[in-house]
Design a protein around this motif. Structure first.
Motif, PDB file in Angstrom:
ATOM      1  N   ARG A  55       0.952  -1.097   0.018  1.00 44.31           N
ATOM      2  CA  ARG A  55      -0.111  -0.130   0.025  1.00 44.31           C
ATOM      3  C   ARG A  55       0.972   1.050   0.039  1.00 44.31           C
ATOM      4  NH1 ARG A  55      -4.889  -0.722   4.365  1.00 44.31           N
ATOM      5  NH2 ARG A  55      -5.385   1.163   3.497  1.00 44.31           N
ATOM      6  N   THR A  56       0.350   2.351  -0.396  1.00 43.21           N
ATOM      7  CA  THR A  56       1.184   3.591  -0.634  1.00 43.21           C
ATOM      8  C   THR A  56      -0.113   4.669  -0.870  1.00 43.21           C
ATOM      9  OG1 THR A  56       2.859   4.733  -1.341  1.00 43.21           O
ATOM     10  CG2 THR A  56       1.792   3.623  -3.095  1.00 43.21           C
ATOM     11  N   GLY A  57       0.571   5.669  -0.763  1.00 43.02           N
ATOM     12  CA  GLY A  57      -0.245   6.852  -1.078  1.00 43.02           C
ATOM     13  C   GLY A  57       0.358   7.842  -1.959  1.00 43.02           C
ATOM     14  N   GLU A  58      -0.498   9.013  -2.451  1.00 38.64           N
ATOM     15  CA  GLU A  58       0.163   9.901  -3.534  1.00 38.64           C
ATOM     16  C   GLU A  58       1.688  10.329  -2.967  1.00 38.64           C
ATOM     17  OE1 GLU A  58      -1.284  10.923  -5.918  1.00 38.64           O
ATOM     18  OE2 GLU A  58      -3.166   9.804  -5.554  1.00 38.64           O
ATOM     19  N   GLY A 117      -0.877   8.278   7.647  1.00 37.97           N
ATOM     20  CA  GLY A 117      -1.149   8.975   6.375  1.00 37.97           C
ATOM     21  C   GLY A 117      -2.190   8.135   5.508  1.00 37.97           C
ATOM     22  N   HIS A 118      -2.679   8.826   4.579  1.00 36.46           N
ATOM     23  CA  HIS A 118      -3.597   8.132   3.767  1.00 36.46           C
ATOM     24  C   HIS A 118      -2.599   7.283   2.610  1.00 36.46           C
ATOM     25  CE1 HIS A 118      -6.184  11.451   4.818  1.00 36.46           C
ATOM     26  NE2 HIS A 118      -6.910  10.511   4.572  1.00 36.46           N
ATOM     27  N   LYS A 119      -2.796   5.958   2.785  1.00 40.29           N
ATOM     28  CA  LYS A 119      -2.039   4.766   1.971  1.00 40.29           C
ATOM     29  C   LYS A 119      -3.328   4.080   1.238  1.00 40.29           C
ATOM     30  CE  LYS A 119       1.799   5.917   3.997  1.00 40.29           C
ATOM     31  NZ  LYS A 119       3.076   6.252   3.837  1.00 40.29           N
ATOM     32  N   ASP A 120      -3.876   4.552   0.517  1.00 40.97           N
ATOM     33  CA  ASP A 120      -5.169   4.048   0.160  1.00 40.97           C
ATOM     34  C   ASP A 120      -5.147   3.181  -1.324  1.00 40.97           C
ATOM     35  OD1 ASP A 120      -4.944   6.389  -1.152  1.00 40.97           O
ATOM     36  OD2 ASP A 120      -7.074   7.003  -0.796  1.00 40.97           O
TER      37      ASP A 120
END
Length: 156
Positions: A55-58, A117-120
Motif C-alpha cells: 500500500r502507498t499514497g500519493e 497517512g492516507h495509504k489507500d
C-alpha cells in the motif's frame, strides 16, 4: 601453511523457496526509477498468488512504481542462531489494484501501513523474475584484515 577455511558456498534458491521466504517476512525495500536516478523505499507487503502487494499514497513512490519502468523489491533475513542469511529479489511491473472484486480481495490480505497517512492505493508487482540466495554469514574475524585495522589520518 594456511589455516583458512574454504569459502562458504552460496545456495541459489528455487522459486518455491523464494516465495516461502517472502511469505515469512513483511518488510522489504522497493527500488524504482525516479526521473534520472534510482530511489529506494521501505515497504511492508504481502504475498498474494505469486505477486507482491503493498500500500502507498500519493507521492514519489506511487508515481514511480506505477509508471512504465519495472520495479525491483528485495527482502532478506538472517537466523541469529545459525547465522544463515537469505535474500530474495522480485523484478517486474507494478500496477494499481483496480476493480471492485480485486480491491475487496486485497483487503483480505490484512496489509496495514506502518506509517500514518492516507495509504489507500494498493500496488501489485507481477514478477517477471524472482531470484534468491542463501548463505552463511561470515564472522568478522574471517574478513577483517590488517589494512582494515590500520590507523587512519584525520582526513580519511
Amino acid at each position: 601453511m594456511s589455516t583458512n577455511q574454504p569459502a562458504a558456498r552460496t545456495e541459489i534458491l528455487d522459486h518455491s523457496v523464494c516465495w516461502a521466504l517472502l511469505r515469512g517476512v513483511s518488510v522489504g525495500r522497493l527500488a524504482v526509477w525516479v526521473d534520472d536516478h534510482p530511489d529506494i523505499f521501505p515497504i511492508n507487503y504481502a504475498v498474494d498468488h505469486a505477486t507482491v502487494v503493498f500500500r502507498t499514497g500519493e507521492g514519489t513512490k506511487l508515481s514511480a512504481a506505477a509508471g512504465a519502468v519495472p520495479v525491483a523489491m528485495e527482502a532478506d533475513g538472517v537466523d541469529p542462531d545459525t547465522g544463515i542469511a537469505w535474500s530474495v529479489v522480485v523484478k517486474g511491473p507494478a500496477s494499481a489494484v483496480s476493480g471492485t472484486d480485486e480491491v475487496l480481495e486485497t483487503f483480505s490480505l490484512m496489509l496495514f501501513p506502518w506509517e500514518a497517512g492516507h495509504k489507500d492505493v494498493f500496488l501489485r508487482i507481477s514478477p517477471t523474475l524472482v531470484t534468491g540466495r542463501r548463505f552463511q554469514v561470515t564472522p568478522p574475524a574471517e574478513w577483517w584484515t590488517a589494512q582494515a585495522q590500520a590507523p587512519r589520518t584525520a582526513q580519511e
